[in-house]
Design an enzyme around this catalytic site. Structure first.
Site, mmCIF file in Angstrom:
data_model
loop_
_atom_site.group_PDB
_atom_site.id
_atom_site.type_symbol
_atom_site.label_atom_id
_atom_site.label_comp_id
_atom_site.label_asym_id
_atom_site.label_seq_id
_atom_site.Cartn_x
_atom_site.Cartn_y
_atom_site.Cartn_z
ATOM 1 N N ASN A 28 0.789 -1.221 0.326
ATOM 2 C CA ASN A 28 0.050 0.074 0.036
ATOM 3 C C ASN A 28 0.819 1.062 -0.111
ATOM 4 O O ASN A 28 0.382 2.349 -0.574
ATOM 5 C CB ASN A 28 -1.048 -0.013 1.191
ATOM 6 C CG ASN A 28 -0.301 -0.082 2.648
ATOM 7 O OD1 ASN A 28 0.755 -0.372 2.595
ATOM 8 N ND2 ASN A 28 -1.186 0.320 3.404
ATOM 9 N N GLU B 90 4.677 -4.721 12.390
ATOM 10 C CA GLU B 90 3.408 -3.521 12.541
ATOM 11 C C GLU B 90 2.384 -3.826 11.521
ATOM 12 O O GLU B 90 2.618 -4.193 10.396
ATOM 13 C CB GLU B 90 4.369 -2.610 11.623
ATOM 14 C CG GLU B 90 5.686 -1.815 12.391
ATOM 15 C CD GLU B 90 5.140 -1.327 13.582
ATOM 16 O OE1 GLU B 90 4.000 -0.809 13.896
ATOM 17 O OE2 GLU B 90 6.191 -1.056 14.722
ATOM 18 N N CYS C 64 -3.210 1.356 6.955
ATOM 19 C CA CYS C 64 -3.085 0.525 8.186
ATOM 20 C C CYS C 64 -3.914 1.672 9.179
ATOM 21 O O CYS C 64 -4.412 1.326 10.225
ATOM 22 C CB CYS C 64 -1.957 0.304 8.713
ATOM 23 S SG CYS C 64 -0.522 1.630 8.776
HETATM 24 P P1 NAD Z 1 0.112 -9.166 4.047
HETATM 25 O O1 NAD Z 1 0.401 -9.519 5.162
HETATM 26 O O2 NAD Z 1 -0.727 -10.017 3.055
HETATM 27 O O3 NAD Z 1 1.699 -9.006 2.909
HETATM 28 C C1 NAD Z 1 2.539 -8.240 3.703
HETATM 29 C C2 NAD Z 1 3.928 -8.954 3.099
HETATM 30 O O4 NAD Z 1 4.256 -10.070 3.660
HETATM 31 C C3 NAD Z 1 3.852 -8.850 1.714
HETATM 32 O O5 NAD Z 1 5.317 -8.802 1.122
HETATM 33 C C4 NAD Z 1 3.657 -10.421 1.562
HETATM 34 O O6 NAD Z 1 4.316 -10.861 0.084
HETATM 35 C C5 NAD Z 1 4.556 -11.126 2.594
HETATM 36 N N1 NAD Z 1 3.991 -12.312 2.981
HETATM 37 C C6 NAD Z 1 2.735 -12.968 2.828
HETATM 38 N N2 NAD Z 1 2.691 -14.078 3.355
HETATM 39 C C7 NAD Z 1 3.800 -14.361 4.070
HETATM 40 C C8 NAD Z 1 4.342 -15.276 4.738
HETATM 41 N N3 NAD Z 1 3.520 -16.484 5.076
HETATM 42 N N4 NAD Z 1 5.610 -15.140 5.273
HETATM 43 C C9 NAD Z 1 6.206 -14.070 4.929
HETATM 44 N N5 NAD Z 1 5.930 -12.983 4.315
HETATM 45 C C10 NAD Z 1 4.558 -13.108 3.921
HETATM 46 O O7 NAD Z 1 -0.541 -7.580 3.924
HETATM 47 P P2 NAD Z 1 -1.043 -6.902 2.845
HETATM 48 O O8 NAD Z 1 -2.195 -7.352 2.364
HETATM 49 O O9 NAD Z 1 0.263 -6.548 1.753
HETATM 50 O O10 NAD Z 1 -1.024 -5.384 3.456
HETATM 51 C C11 NAD Z 1 -2.340 -4.883 4.310
HETATM 52 C C12 NAD Z 1 -2.058 -5.043 5.694
HETATM 53 O O11 NAD Z 1 -0.742 -4.487 6.250
HETATM 54 C C13 NAD Z 1 -2.952 -4.444 6.480
HETATM 55 O O12 NAD Z 1 -3.922 -5.200 7.320
HETATM 56 C C14 NAD Z 1 -2.463 -3.156 6.962
HETATM 57 O O13 NAD Z 1 -3.367 -2.625 8.224
HETATM 58 C C15 NAD Z 1 -1.270 -3.758 7.212
HETATM 59 N N6 NAD Z 1 -0.149 -2.483 7.296
HETATM 60 C C16 NAD Z 1 0.442 -2.249 8.521
HETATM 61 C C17 NAD Z 1 1.210 -1.053 8.579
HETATM 62 C C18 NAD Z 1 1.654 -0.692 10.021
HETATM 63 O O14 NAD Z 1 2.651 0.052 9.908
HETATM 64 N N7 NAD Z 1 1.348 -1.175 10.975
HETATM 65 C C19 NAD Z 1 1.365 -0.386 7.499
HETATM 66 C C20 NAD Z 1 0.882 -0.962 6.217
HETATM 67 C C21 NAD Z 1 -0.042 -1.836 6.116
#
Ligand code: NAD
Length: 499
Positions: free
Chosen positions: A168, A266, A300
Site C-alpha cells: 500500500n 507492524e 493501516c
Molecule cells: P500481507 O500481510 O498480506 O503482506 C505483507 C507482506 O508479507 C507482503 O510482502 C507479502 O508478500 C508477505 N507475506 C505474505 N505471506 C507471508 C508469509 N507467510 N511469510 C512471510 N511473508 C509473507 O499484507 P498486505 O495485504 O500486503 O497489507 C495490508 C495489511 O498491512 C493491512 O492489514 C494493513 O493494516 C497492514 N499494514 C500495517 C502497517 C503498519 O505500519 N502497522 C502499514 C501498512 C499496512
C-alpha cells in the site's frame, strides 16, 4: 505519461533512472543478476503492464545471505560520517528523480498523486534521519568495579536484517526499516510485496547502487509467502521487520520465535475516530472523510470506526455523506480524482462483501456501496453495531462505518472494543475533554482534533494489541530496533586471578 514503466514489447528503452531495461527479468542481489522466472507487474487502474521483475526462489536465500554476510562487516567498520554521507547522497538521488518515483508509485499502487508525493518526501526524510542517527553517541561509559579498567556499553549492529513490506505504501514502508538498519551498520535483505516490486524494491536498489553502497549490503528478493518464509527462516538473518496484516504477522512472529530471531511486527488496525458533541462537525467530517478514504482506505491507520455521540450523530452523518458522495472516482494517473482503484479483485470482493453483509445485518447504507471495475465508491455505513462485519473487521477499502455512542464514556468503551490498537483520534472543542478521552484510547498513536493517519521519520511509530508486538520505528527508537548492546571492558594490564 512517462515511458519509463511501459514494459510492453514495444517499449523503447530510455536512459531514465527507473528505466525498465535496467531491471526487466533481473534481481538485485548486491548487483543486477538475471532471474530464472519473472513476476508481471500491472497497474491496478487499467491492468496495463509495467514490466516484469525477476522472481526469487526460496533456495536463493542461502547465497543472498552469504553475499550480505561478506559485505556487512566491512560496511559496519566504515566511519559514521562515511555512512552518513552515503545516506545524504541517496536522499539527493531520490530528490533528483522525484517525478519518476511519484509516477511509478501512482501507477503501481493506484494511489493519488498527493499520497505518492508524500511517500517520496517521507522516504527522503527517512534517509536524512538515518544519516542523522549517526551523530548520536553509540553507548555509555559505565561505572567500573575496577578503577584500572574501563567499562562500557556499546551498540553494535545485528548483522543481517530481513525486511518484509506491504504494497500500500511500498517505498516508504520499506525505507523506514531499510534506511536506519543499513545506516546503523547492518546489511539488509528486502522482500517487497510482489504487486509493488518497482517502487518497493527496484527504486531502493537504484538509489543505493548509485549512491555507492558496497555490493551485498542491500539486496532485494522478489516473491510471495514462500520467499517471505524462507527469508524469515534463513540462517544468518538476525532480525525480521514485517509490515503487513495481523494474520501474516502472527505466522512471521511464530517462525521468527522458533528461529530465535528478533522480530518487529507492524500490523493491521481498526482505528477509532471519536466525534464528541461539542466538535466542529464540518471540520470533523472533513477529517473523518480523509481518514477513511485516503488511498481508498487502504492504510493501516485508516479511521476504521467513526464513533459519534448520539446528540450530533445525524448531523455528522449528513455532512460526511455529502462529502463522500461527491468524491470523484477513477484512474489517479490519468485523471484528477479523489478515489482510485482497489489493489486487486480479491480485495474488491472482500470490501463489497463486508459492506453488503453489514447492511444485511441492519446498518444503513448512506452512500456508495457500489463499484465500477476496480473503483469502489466512497461509502458511509450508519448505525453500525457490534457483531456486524464493518464493526469488527479491518476493511482496507473506502468505507466509513459510523457507530453511535451514548456519551463520552461509551465512546471510550467502543474505541477500545477491538483487538487492534494502532491509532486513534478525538474531535472536540474542549482541549480538556480531548486530553481526557485521548489518554484512555489504547493505541500507539493518538491525535486530538485530527484524523488517524500520520507517520513521520521523527516519531516512534507502532501499535498496541494486535497491531504489533511492541516495536517502534522512527528516529532514536531505531537505535533500539536495529542494534544490540555489547558490554566491553578494557584494561591496560592483564587481570590477575588466583588460579
Ligand atoms: P500481507 O500481510 O498480506 O503482506 C505483507 C507482506 O508479507 C507482503 O510482502 C507479502 O508478500 C508477505 N507475506 C505474505 N505471506 C507471508 C508469509 N507467510 N511469510 C512471510 N511473508 C509473507 O499484507 P498486505 O495485504 O500486503 O497489507 C495490508 C495489511 O498491512 C493491512 O492489514 C494493513 O493494516 C497492514 N499494514 C500495517 C502497517 C503498519 O505500519 N502497522 C502499514 C501498512 C499496512
Amino acid at each position: 505519461m512517462t515511458q519509463v514503466l511501459t514494459g510492453d514489447a514495444g517499449h523503447k528503452p530510455t536512459s531514465s533512472w527507473l528505466d525498465v531495461a535496467r531491471w526487466r527479468g533481473k534481481l538485485f542481489y548486491g548487483e543486477w543478476v538475471p532471474a530464472r522466472s519473472t513476476i508481471a507487474v500491472r497497474e491496478p487502474a487499467t491492468g496495463e503492464s509495467l514490466g516484469e521483475v525477476g522472481e526469487s526462489q526460496p533456495e536463493d536465500l542461502k547465497s543472498v545471505v552469504a553475499r550480505a554476510q561478506a559485505a556487512q562487516g566491512g560496511w559496519a567498520t566504515k566511519s559514521a560520517e562515511e555512512r552518513a554521507a552515503l545516506f545524504r547522497h541517496a536522499a539527493s538521488i531520490f530528490a533528483a528523480n522525484r517525478k519518476e518515483l511519484i509516477d511509478v508509485i501512482i501507477r503501481e499502487t493506484g494511489g493519488l498523486r498527493g499520497k505518492a508525493e508524500m511517500e517520496v518526501q517521507n522516504s527522503i526524510e527517512e534517509l536524512l534521519h538515518s544519516a542523522a542517527l549517526l551523530v548520536h553517541p553509540e553507548g555509555h561509559i559505565l561505572p567500573s568495579r575496577d578503577p584500572g579498567r574501563l567499562s562500557l556499553a556499546r551498540r553494535v549492529p545485528l548483522g543481517i536484517v530481513g525486511v518484509i513490506a506491504p504494497w500500500n505504501v511500498p517505498l516508504l514502508l520499506a525505507m523506514r526499516s531499510v534506511a536506519p538498519a543499513i545506516a546503523l551498520g547492518n546489511a539488509v535483505i528486502l522482500k517487497p510485496d510482489p504487486q509493488t516490486p518497482i517502487a518497493g524494491g527496484v527504486a531502493l536498489a537504484r538509489a543505493f547502487e548509485e549512491a555507492g553502497l558496497p555490493s551485498g549490503v542491500f539486496n532485494v528478493v522478489n516473491g510471495g509467502a514462500a520467499v517471505g518464509e524462507a527469508l524469515v527462516e534463513a540462517k544468518g538473518v538476525r532480525m525480521i521487520t514485517f509490515t503487513g496484516s495481523t494474520a501474516v504477522g502472527r505466522r512471521v512472529g511464530e517462525l521468527a520465535g522458533k528461529n530465535l530471531k528478533r522480530v518487529a511486527l507492524e500490523l493491521g488496525g481498526k482505528s477509532p475516530f471519536i466525534v464528541l458533541d461539542d466538535a466542529d462537525l464540518e471540520a470533523a467530517a472533513s477529517a473523518g472523510a480523509w481518514g477513511s478514504y485516503l488511498h481508498q482506505g487502504q492504510v493501516c491507520m485508516a479511521s476504521g470506526r467513526h464513533i459519534v455521540l448520539r446528540k450530533v450523530a445525524a448531523e455528522y452523518v449528513d455532512i460526511l455523506t455529502r462529502k463522500a458522495t461527491v468524491l470523484p472516482v477513477g484512474d489517479p494517473f490519468r485523471q484528477n480524482v479523489a478515489i482510485g482503484p482497489l489493489i486487486n479483485a480479491k480485495q474488491l470482493a472482500r470490501v463489497d462483501r463486508i459492506v453488503k453483509e453489514t447492511v444485511a445485518a441492519g446498518a444503513r447504507l448512506m452512500t456508495g456501496g457500489t463499484h465500477e471495475g476496480p473503483f469502489y465508491r466512497a461509502t458511509v455505513l450508519h448505525e453500525v453495531r457490534p457483531g456486524m462485519p464493518a464493526y469488527d473487521l479491518e476493511i482496507f477499502g473506502p468505507v466509513a462505518p459510523v457507530i453511535v455512542a451514548e456519551d463520552e464514556e461509551d465512546a471510550i468503551r467502543i474505541a477500545n472494543d477491538t483487538e487492534y490498537g494502532l491509532s486513534g483520534a478525538v474531535q472536540t472543542s474542549s482541549l480538556e475533554r480531548g486530553l481526557r478521552v485521548a489518554r484512555r484510547i489504547r493505541a500507539g498513536l493518538v491525535h486530538i482534533n485530527d484524523q488517524t493517519i500520520g507517520d513521520y521519520a521523527e516519531i516512534p511509530f507502532g501499535g498496541m494489541g494486535a497491531s504489533g508486538n511492541g516495536s517502534r520505528f522512527g528516529s532514536l527508537t531505531n537505535w533500539e530496533e536495529f542494534t544490540e548492546w555489547q558490554w566491553m571492558t578494557v584494561g591496560g594490564q592483564p587481570v590477575r586471578y588466583p588460579f
